[in-house]
Design a protein around this motif. Structure first.
Motif, PDB file in Angstrom:
ATOM      1  N   ARG A 131       0.829  -1.202   0.000  1.00 56.33           N
ATOM      2  CA  ARG A 131       0.000   0.000   0.000  1.00 56.33           C
ATOM      3  C   ARG A 131       0.868   1.259   0.000  1.00 56.33           C
ATOM      4  O   ARG A 131       0.544   2.246  -0.666  1.00 56.33           O
ATOM      5  N   THR A 132       1.990   1.220   0.725  1.00 54.30           N
ATOM      6  CA  THR A 132       2.911   2.362   0.739  1.00 54.30           C
ATOM      7  C   THR A 132       3.487   2.602  -0.648  1.00 54.30           C
ATOM      8  O   THR A 132       3.567   3.744  -1.116  1.00 54.30           O
ATOM      9  N   LEU A 133       3.885   1.537  -1.327  1.00 51.27           N
ATOM     10  CA  LEU A 133       4.447   1.672  -2.669  1.00 51.27           C
ATOM     11  C   LEU A 133       3.392   2.129  -3.677  1.00 51.27           C
ATOM     12  O   LEU A 133       3.666   2.966  -4.544  1.00 51.27           O
ATOM     13  N   LEU A 134       2.188   1.585  -3.540  1.00 49.17           N
ATOM     14  CA  LEU A 134       1.108   1.989  -4.448  1.00 49.17           C
ATOM     15  C   LEU A 134       0.743   3.454  -4.282  1.00 49.17           C
ATOM     16  O   LEU A 134       0.356   4.121  -5.245  1.00 49.17           O
ATOM     17  N   ALA A 135       0.898   3.966  -3.060  1.00 54.68           N
ATOM     18  CA  ALA A 135       0.512   5.357  -2.792  1.00 54.68           C
ATOM     19  C   ALA A 135       1.254   6.328  -3.699  1.00 54.68           C
ATOM     20  O   ALA A 135       0.677   7.317  -4.168  1.00 54.68           O
ATOM     21  N   GLY A 136       2.535   6.045  -3.975  1.00 56.12           N
ATOM     22  CA  GLY A 136       3.301   6.936  -4.843  1.00 56.12           C
ATOM     23  C   GLY A 136       2.759   6.961  -6.255  1.00 56.12           C
ATOM     24  O   GLY A 136       2.610   8.033  -6.869  1.00 56.12           O
TER      25      GLY A 136
END
Length: 199
Positions: A131-136
């Motif tokens: 989810r952190t990576l997708l946020a970017g």
């Protein structure tokens, strides 16, 4: 002089051996003895690098998920926004033998996480990472005005993860339609993009 051991490399080798055992025997049928045999090592070496069986499984779950995530974002390369999300999704779905292997092991861990609190917590950490990576990438899509109006970042993440997990199950369970699987997986990707992209 003692031989230098690359601990990260050896841990990765043992984790890969555990994936092969899990794919053949399932989580509950996997033993440390079977993992050690598959890794061509001893139980004492296995314990040295990981600890108890539960520690091996937690590390193996984390590493298989990380492998899928790394492939997804490497596959996306320089693509940004919605096209970056499309490429990452394609990389995570079981379009070929390697991705199908990862998907099968990942599904086995997902099922085990339902009844094992320790594996469940490891799984939640893995989901938080993606989810952190997708946020970017979602932020890029939003800045470019590519996302459908009213769609939240959480909803895009949920759609992405549900499509990955659902596509994996489709590939594993619906074996009678294997010949059509690539086209069906492409359809899932196209549907995901259609649901999130501004019309």
């Amino acid at each position: 002089m003692p031989r230098h051991v690359d601990h990260a490399h050896r841990r990765a080798e043992i984790a890969a051996a555990s994936w092969r055992v899990i794919r053949e025997h399932g989580i509950h049928g996997t033993t440390t003895r079977a993992i050690a045999a598959e890794a061509n090592t001893s139980l004492s070496v296995l314990a040295h690098f990981f600890g108890a069986k539960e520690d091996v499984l937690v590390a193996s779950q984390t590493l298989i998920y990380e492998r899928i995530v790394q492939r997804a974002f490497q596959y996306a390369g320089e693509l940004q926004g919605v096209e970056g999300l499309r490429a990452a999704l394609e990389a995570a779905l079981p379009f070929d033998e390697e991705r199908a292997f990862d998907a099968e092991v990942n599904v086995a861990f997902a099922a085990a996480a339902l009844s094992d609190p320790v594996l469940g917590e490891a799984r939640r950490r893995s989901h938080a990472r993606i989810r952190t990576l997708l946020a970017g990438t979602i932020g890029e899509a939003r800045a470019a005005g590519e996302l459908r109006e009213g769609l939240t970042d959480l909803e895009v993440c949920d759609e992405f993860i549900a499509t990955v997990e659902g596509g994996a199950l489709l590939a594993l369970v619906d074996v009678e339609a294997d010949a059509d699987l690539p086209a069906r997986l492409t359809g899932l990707v196209d549907s995901f993009v259609a649901r999130i992209r501004r019309g």
